[in-house]
Design a protein around this motif. Structure first.
Motif, PDB file in Angstrom:
ATOM      1  N   SER A 109      39.043  34.806  36.632  1.00  0.00           N
ATOM      2  CA  SER A 109      40.023  35.462  37.414  1.00  0.00           C
ATOM      3  C   SER A 109      40.262  34.776  38.788  1.00  0.00           C
ATOM      4  CB  SER A 109      39.596  36.923  38.025  1.00  0.00           C
ATOM      5  OG  SER A 109      40.319  37.538  39.321  1.00  0.00           O
ATOM      6  N   SER A 110      41.639  34.733  39.040  1.00  0.00           N
ATOM      7  CA  SER A 110      41.948  33.919  40.272  1.00  0.00           C
ATOM      8  C   SER A 110      42.326  34.851  41.519  1.00  0.00           C
ATOM      9  CB  SER A 110      43.073  33.089  39.929  1.00  0.00           C
ATOM     10  OG  SER A 110      44.270  33.884  39.473  1.00  0.00           O
ATOM     11  N   PRO A 116      38.792  33.833  48.210  1.00  0.00           N
ATOM     12  CA  PRO A 116      38.746  33.977  46.560  1.00  0.00           C
ATOM     13  C   PRO A 116      37.492  34.986  46.063  1.00  0.00           C
ATOM     14  CG  PRO A 116      38.040  31.668  47.280  1.00  0.00           C
ATOM     15  CD  PRO A 116      38.313  32.470  48.486  1.00  0.00           C
ATOM     16  N   GLY A 171      37.628  35.917  42.458  1.00  0.00           N
ATOM     17  CA  GLY A 171      37.638  36.309  40.971  1.00  0.00           C
ATOM     18  C   GLY A 171      36.411  35.927  40.142  1.00  0.00           C
ATOM     19  N   GLY A 190      35.441  31.819  37.331  1.00  0.00           N
ATOM     20  CA  GLY A 190      36.537  32.607  38.289  1.00  0.00           C
ATOM     21  C   GLY A 190      36.872  31.585  39.588  1.00  0.00           C
ATOM     22  N   ASN A 191      37.962  31.963  40.503  1.00  0.00           N
ATOM     23  CA  ASN A 191      38.284  30.920  41.350  1.00  0.00           C
ATOM     24  C   ASN A 191      37.082  30.678  42.626  1.00  0.00           C
ATOM     25  OD1 ASN A 191      38.718  33.405  42.519  1.00  0.00           O
ATOM     26  ND2 ASN A 191      40.592  33.023  43.145  1.00  0.00           N
ATOM     27  N   ARG A 221      43.910  28.976  44.128  1.00  0.00           N
ATOM     28  CA  ARG A 221      44.513  29.934  43.373  1.00  0.00           C
ATOM     29  C   ARG A 221      44.434  29.703  41.907  1.00  0.00           C
ATOM     30  NH1 ARG A 221      47.586  32.982  46.975  1.00  0.00           N
ATOM     31  NH2 ARG A 221      47.701  31.806  49.002  1.00  0.00           N
ATOM     32  N   TYR A 222      43.576  28.830  41.273  1.00  0.00           N
ATOM     33  CA  TYR A 222      43.348  28.818  39.791  1.00  0.00           C
ATOM     34  C   TYR A 222      41.936  29.275  39.465  1.00  0.00           C
ATOM     35  CZ  TYR A 222      41.408  24.595  42.052  1.00  0.00           C
ATOM     36  OH  TYR A 222      40.588  23.635  42.631  1.00  0.00           O
ATOM     37  N   ALA A 223      41.766  29.419  38.159  1.00  0.00           N
ATOM     38  CA  ALA A 223      40.519  29.619  37.628  1.00  0.00           C
ATOM     39  C   ALA A 223      40.714  28.953  36.078  1.00  0.00           C
ATOM     40  CB  ALA A 223      40.155  31.257  37.381  1.00  0.00           C
TER      41      ALA A 223
END
Length: 332
Positions: free
Chosen positions: A23-24, A37, A39, A129-130, A142-144
Motif C-alpha cells: 500500500s502507498s 506513509p 502503507g 508498503g511505502n 508515494r509508491y510501493a
C-alpha cells in the motif's frame, strides 16, 4: 483394489497465487494532517504443496483434477496492515510418487516419506508498503512495491510402487494366481496373456502377526526396455521393490533362458536393479512328477546362478516355504 481404480500416471497444471500489492497510503487524520506513509505490505500468494501419505496406494483421487490453483495474497492497507496470505493448496500423494516437469521431462523431486512436504509452485512474495521507503530525504514516498507474480507449471506425477516383494515374469506365468493365494488381493485371473494390465498390491500375513507387501507387476515381454508393448509403464514399478521374485512356469521351453531374458530387460532399463536381492520361483510345478522334477533340478543347478524353488499356487505346494524364504531375505 480393483484394476480400474489403480491410477499411476497423472498430468496436471498447477498455479500458485500472486503476491499482494504493498500500500502507498499516507496517514491523514483530523489532528494529524501530515502523518506520513503508513502503507502495509501485501500478503504472500498461496503455494501448491505436495504431501506424502502412506495411506494412499494410487493417484486415482487426482485423476480428474487437471488444474490446481492456490489463492492470491491480499493487498496491504493503511496503518501498516499486512494483507492476508493466499490459501495454500495441498495435494496428497502416495509414497513413491515421482514429479516431472511435463515440458522438459526433468525429474523435479520424489516423495518417499509420510508427511514429507515439497512446494511445486511457490506463491509470489507480497510487495512492501511505502513506509519501508521513507528516509530523511524522502519523507512521503508515494509508491510501493507490486506483488511478485504467480508461478505456473505443467507437471506429471508418476507412481513407482513401494513394495517389499515384486513379482517379475512373462505374461501368464502365474503371478496373479500366486498373489491371490498368498494375500487377500483379488486380481483378475484368466488363461490368456496380459490379463493383468495394472499392478496389484497385497499384504502377505506371516507368522506372529508379521506381514510384508507383495506387488504383482504386469507381464514383461522381450523388448520392454525399449518401450515395446507397455514396457516403460511396467518396469518403473519394479525399481522400488526390495526383492525381485522371478516367476517362470514349469512348462516353459527353457527355464534358464526365460530367466536370462527377464534379467536382461531389467539390465537394459536400469542396471541398478540388478543390485537387488533376486529369487527364482518355478511355478505350476503341479504339472511335474517327482522324477521329472529331479531331472530338471540337475539341469538347473548347472545353468542357474540363483537360488530357486518349485511351487504350485493351485495345490499350494511350497507356499509356506516361500513365505519363510522371503521373510529371511527381507530381514537379512
Amino acid at each position: 483394489m480393483t484394476e480400474g481404480n489403480f491410477v499411476d500416471y497423472v498430468k496436471m497444471h498447477v498455479s500458485s497465487g500472486n503476491g499482494g500489492k504493498g500500500s502507498s497510503h499516507l496517514n491523514r487524520e483530523k489532528y494529524n494532517a501530515k502523518g506520513g506513509p503508513d502503507g502495509g505490505d501485501g500478503g504472500r500468494g498461496g503455494h501448491v504443496i505436495l504431501r506424502g501419505n502412506e495411506n494412499l496406494w494410487t493417484l486415482l483421487h487426482l485423476k480428474f483434477k487437471r488444474h490446481i490453483r492456490a489463492g492470491h495474497g491480499e493487498h496491504g492497507s493503511s496503518a501498516r496492515s499486512t494483507g492476508a496470505d493466499g490459501q495454500d493448496e495441498y495435494l496428497e500423494v502416495p509414497l513413491g510418487t515421482v514429479i516431472r516437469d511435463t515440458e522438459t521431462n526433468e525429474v523435479l523431486f520424489e516423495i518417499t516419506e509420510h508427511g514429507e512436504e515439497r512446494i511445486i509452485a511457490e506463491g509470489g512474495k507480497g510487495g512492501r508498503g511505502n513506509w519501508h521507503f521513507k528516509s530523511s530525504t524522502n519523507q512521503t514516498p508515494r509508491y510501493a512495491q507490486p506483488g511478485i507474480p504467480l508461478e505456473e507449471k505443467h507437471i506429471t506425477l508418476e507412481l513407482k510402487l513401494l513394495a517389499d516383494v515384486g513379482l517379475v515374469g512373462f505374461p501368464n506365468a502365474g503371478k496373479s494366481t500366486l498373489l491371490s493365494v498368498m494375500t487377500s488381493a483379488k486380481p483378475k485371473i484368466a488363461d490368456y496373456e496380459f490379463t493383468t494390465l495394472k499392478p496389484n498390491l497385497g499384504i502377505v500375513k506371516y507368522r506372529e502377526f508379521k506381514s510384508f507387501v507383495m506387488a504383482d507387476i504386469p507381464g514383461i515381454i522381450e523388448g520392454a526396455a525399449e518401450g515395446k508393448g507397455l514396457g516403460y509403464y511396467f518396469l518403473r514399478h519394479i525399481e522400488r521393490n526390495s526383492i525381485l521374485l522371478f516367476l517362470v512356469p514349469a512348462d516353459a521351453d527353457d527355464i534358464a533362458k526365460q530367466y536370462e531374458i527377464l534379467l536382461d530387460e531389467l539390465r537394459r532399463y536400469n542396471p541398478e536393479m540388478l543390485d537387488k536381492e533376486r529369487f527364482l520361483l518355478i511355478s505350476k510345478s503341479d504339472l511335474l512328477d517327482e522324477e521329472l522334477k529331479a531331472e530338471m533340478k540337475t539341469e538347473l543347478d548347472k545353468e542357474l546362478r540363483i537360488d530357486y524353488m518349485f511351487m504350485s499356487s493351485v495345490t499350494q505346494q511350497g507356499i509356506t516355504e516361500l513365505k519363510d524364504k522371503l521373510w529371511k531375505l527381507l530381514n537379512d
